[in-house]
Design an enzyme around this catalytic site. Structure first.
Site, PDB file in Angstrom:
ATOM      1  N   LYS A 246       0.879  -1.173   0.000  1.00 17.88           N
ATOM      2  CA  LYS A 246       0.000   0.000   0.000  1.00 17.88           C
ATOM      3  C   LYS A 246       0.915   1.220   0.000  1.00 17.88           C
ATOM      4  O   LYS A 246       1.513   1.551   1.028  1.00 17.88           O
ATOM      5  CB  LYS A 246      -0.931  -0.014   1.214  1.00 17.88           C
ATOM      6  N   ARG A 405     -16.589   1.036  -2.192  1.00 21.90           N
ATOM      7  CA  ARG A 405     -15.695   0.745  -1.067  1.00 21.90           C
ATOM      8  C   ARG A 405     -16.241  -0.520  -0.421  1.00 21.90           C
ATOM      9  O   ARG A 405     -17.017  -0.469   0.521  1.00 21.90           O
ATOM     10  CB  ARG A 405     -15.705   1.915  -0.066  1.00 21.90           C
TER      11      ARG A 405
HETATM   12  P1  AMP Z   1      -7.350   4.778   2.099  1.00 24.77           P
HETATM   13  O1  AMP Z   1      -7.017   6.082   1.457  1.00 24.77           O
HETATM   14  O2  AMP Z   1      -6.690   4.589   3.432  1.00 24.77           O
HETATM   15  O3  AMP Z   1      -8.838   4.487   2.109  1.00 24.77           O
HETATM   16  O4  AMP Z   1      -6.702   3.601   1.225  1.00 24.77           O
HETATM   17  C1  AMP Z   1      -7.009   3.383  -0.132  1.00 24.77           C
HETATM   18  C2  AMP Z   1      -5.964   4.067  -0.988  1.00 24.77           C
HETATM   19  O5  AMP Z   1      -4.720   3.381  -0.938  1.00 24.77           O
HETATM   20  C3  AMP Z   1      -6.275   4.048  -2.451  1.00 24.77           C
HETATM   21  O6  AMP Z   1      -7.194   5.038  -2.815  1.00 24.77           O
HETATM   22  C4  AMP Z   1      -4.908   4.308  -3.078  1.00 24.77           C
HETATM   23  O7  AMP Z   1      -4.682   5.700  -3.178  1.00 24.77           O
HETATM   24  C5  AMP Z   1      -3.940   3.770  -2.065  1.00 24.77           C
HETATM   25  N1  AMP Z   1      -3.144   2.623  -2.539  1.00 24.77           N
HETATM   26  C6  AMP Z   1      -1.817   2.487  -2.329  1.00 24.77           C
HETATM   27  N2  AMP Z   1      -1.354   1.347  -2.837  1.00 24.77           N
HETATM   28  C7  AMP Z   1      -2.417   0.714  -3.416  1.00 24.77           C
HETATM   29  C8  AMP Z   1      -2.573  -0.533  -4.107  1.00 24.77           C
HETATM   30  N3  AMP Z   1      -1.548  -1.385  -4.302  1.00 24.77           N
HETATM   31  N4  AMP Z   1      -3.812  -0.854  -4.557  1.00 24.77           N
HETATM   32  C9  AMP Z   1      -4.866  -0.009  -4.363  1.00 24.77           C
HETATM   33  N5  AMP Z   1      -4.764   1.164  -3.710  1.00 24.77           N
HETATM   34  C10 AMP Z   1      -3.563   1.530  -3.234  1.00 24.77           C
END
Ligand code: AMP
Length: 552
Positions: A246, A405
């Site tokens: 991530k 989501r």
């Molecule tokens: P959050 O912002 O905490 O809801 O986490 C989701 C976000 O993680 C996504 O919108 C992406 O911007 C980010 N992200 C980073 N690495 C990845 C990945 N390998 N696959 C999908 N999302 C990712």
């Protein structure tokens, strides 16, 4: 359709709270609209002038609206501002002031829905030295020909907030009912087209085509999102899974077709001009026409830079070349939505991944497939050691669900008590900070997207950030009462806290103990802030003996 009829309908919908009753009303109206009116009507209902994929902006803030209204009612701007300050509901104030206007027009014309739309388009298009003046003239024209009720909705449209409680789901179901098509097909077409107006039009003109719509290059679709979860839970539910780092960067969607390229942010704003280096890297990495999903990270001297740096760089409109020299932006791509004209979102993720690896010569995010919780756990620790936020777990046979989501993508990251909230107001600072905002009022959302205030934050913002926040918020002021200002709810803060407490002070019913500003999340849309349900879950997790806690 006359704009008056549209306003009357909105007024009626505003008093209806039942979802089914709203669907009934809308589905009754849709079929009676012309092909030109239907998409405009559908967008207007949701407070939108442009399709959701469009980066176009009306360019008309609250300040211009107050000025246009003051002119139309023949009063000083201050009269309008004080009225708004004492009410907070701009639409109702406009209505009220138009009712009392002294300078009755000699003659006023009936406004047509399409005419209002055409004026808005013209307002958005004007550019150059005289553009503010031209926008002002159009707003004056519209307001001076508007009845008080029309004024309520004209002003809300100008501020792009209708407050009639019509969500996307209601519109989709009304389209399905109004044109007798299955709601799943309407939903599917909406995911690919990202414009409910166009979906409604297709349902009217060619319903069979709804099932076959393709994603169109340069019309970005919403990004698929993730929920929090656990490694063990995911392995138990699905067995083999894909795990990826991530990345702590900024989400993008890259489009390439017919020799043209563009890149969009998570909020679907076009960022091509601020990220020319990333666009060039991605474009050179494929010979195909593609729509690719990924994250851009910032590297300096071979090390990942903090997320905030990426955002600063993206925000900066000028000096792109200088910034590009200092910080190297690196894309990581992890999904493909379209390849050579074929929409791939219904294919399983494992297949999309194979296509991605085939068409991208570089930048594909490494992936591990495993059904062993231990193996995934060690992958997770390695990801953290490398400076990532954690890992993402993805279900191998899952489709790509734009805007969803769900439980098909799960994020695993260390427990940190931060929360994303939308800023709804502020107080002016004191002493040397008197000309800046000192503390900010924050809100979460309920299940209808209505905002509920939760806390204030003043700690953790240094002088440079305070100045940046002043620049960001100064054009978003809707009302001002003494030291307090009300903002258009448009900006998201990530805020740390020590504990969640029950509160009778704030509408959310909770307050944050020791709130602290962590960062600006301008990649996030206000619709993505914490919901009251997840606050409730946080509260129960925090009080492990949450079983004794009565529900909300
Ligand atoms: P959050 O912002 O905490 O809801 O986490 C989701 C976000 O993680 C996504 O919108 C992406 O911007 C980010 N992200 C980073 N690495 C990845 C990945 N390998 N696959 C999908 N999302 C990712």
């Amino acid at each position: 359709m006359l704009f008056r009829e549209f306003a009357e309908l909105c007024d009626r919908l505003e008093t209806i709270s039942s979802r089914l009753a709203m669907i009934d009303v809308l589905s009754g109206v849709f079929p009676s609209l012309s092909e030109e009116e239907l998409p405009v009507f559908v967008r207007f209902m949701r407070g939108k002038i442009f399709p959701d994929w469009s980066s176009e902006k009306l360019g008309f803030g609250p300040g211009l609206l107050y000025e246009a209204l003051a002119y139309v009612i023949g009063k000083k701007r201050q009269v309008v501002i004080s009225a708004i300050n004492s009410s907070g509901d701009t639409g109702r104030v406009v209505e009220d002031l138009l009712e009392k206007r002294e300078q009755t027009m000699f003659f006023s014309e009936d406004l047509e829905l399409l005419e209002v739309h055409a004026r808005f388009l013209q307002m958005a298009k004007t550019s150059g030295r005289k553009s503010q003046q031209e926008r002002m003239r159009s707003a004056q024209y519209l307001l001076s020909n508007a009845s008080p009720l029309e004024g309520r909705y004209l002003s809300r449209l100008m501020l792009e907030e209708m407050r009639i409680g019509i969500g996307e789901g209601v519109v989709r179901e009304a389209v399905a009912k109004g044109f007798a098509v299955p709601v799943e097909i309407v939903e599917h077409a909406h995911q690919a087209l990202n414009d409910l107006g166009e979906v409604a039009l297709l349902a009217k003109t060619d319903p069979a085509a709804l099932a076959k719509v393709h994603i169109t290059p340069f019309r970005p679709v919403k990004m698929m999102l993730a929920q929090a979860g656990s490694i063990a839970g995911m392995v138990e539910a699905h067995g083999f899974l894909a795990a990826e780092n991530k990345y702590d960067g900024s989400r993008f969607q890259f489009h390439k077709a017919g020799g043209r390229t563009a890149i969009y942010s998570r909020r679907l704003e076009e960022m091509t001009a601020s990220l020319p280096d990333v666009v060039a890297l991605l474009s050179a990495a494929t010979d195909h026409d593609v729509i690719i999903d990924g994250e851009v990270i910032a590297m300096q001297n071979g090390k990942p830079m903090p997320f905030q740096t990426v955002l600063r760089r993206i925000r900066r409109k000028h000096g792109v070349t200088d910034a590009a020299d200092a910080i190297h932006m690196q894309p990581r791509v992890f999904d493909i939505l379209v390849c050579d004209g074929e929409t791939l979102i219904d294919r399983p993720f494992s297949e999309r991944r194979k296509i991605l690896e085939r068409v991208m010569k570089d930048f594909v995010a490494p992936q591990m497939v495993s059904d062993s919780p231990e193996e995934i756990e060690s992958y997770y620790h390695a990801a953290l050691d490398d400076g990532n936020e954690g890992i993402m777990l993805k279900v191998l046979d899952s489709p790509y669900l734009p805007g969803n989501r769900g439980k098909l993508w799960i994020k695993i990251k260390p427990e940190v008590d931060t929360i994303d909230l939308v800023v709804t107001g502020a107080e002016w600072g004191e002493g040397k900070r008197a000309k800046m905002f000192g503390s900010f009022l924050l809100a979460c959302q309920d299940e209808n997207g209505d905002l509920l205030e939760l806390s204030r934050v003043a700690t953790g913002i240094d002088d440079a950030m305070l100045a940046e926040l002043y620049e960001l918020f100064k054009d978003k002021i809707i009302a001002e009462h003494g030291k307090t200002v009300v903002f258009e709810p448009d900006v998201v803060f990530e805020v740390g806290y020590a504990e969640l407490q029950k509160s009778t002070t704030y509408a959310a019913g909770y307050a944050l103990r020791f709130p602290r500003f962590v960062r600006l999340r301008d990649d996030k849309d206000p619709s993505e802030v914490e919901t009251i349900d997840s606050l409730f879950r946080r509260y129960n997790m925090q009080n492990k003996a949450g079983i004794n806690e009565p529900g909300r």
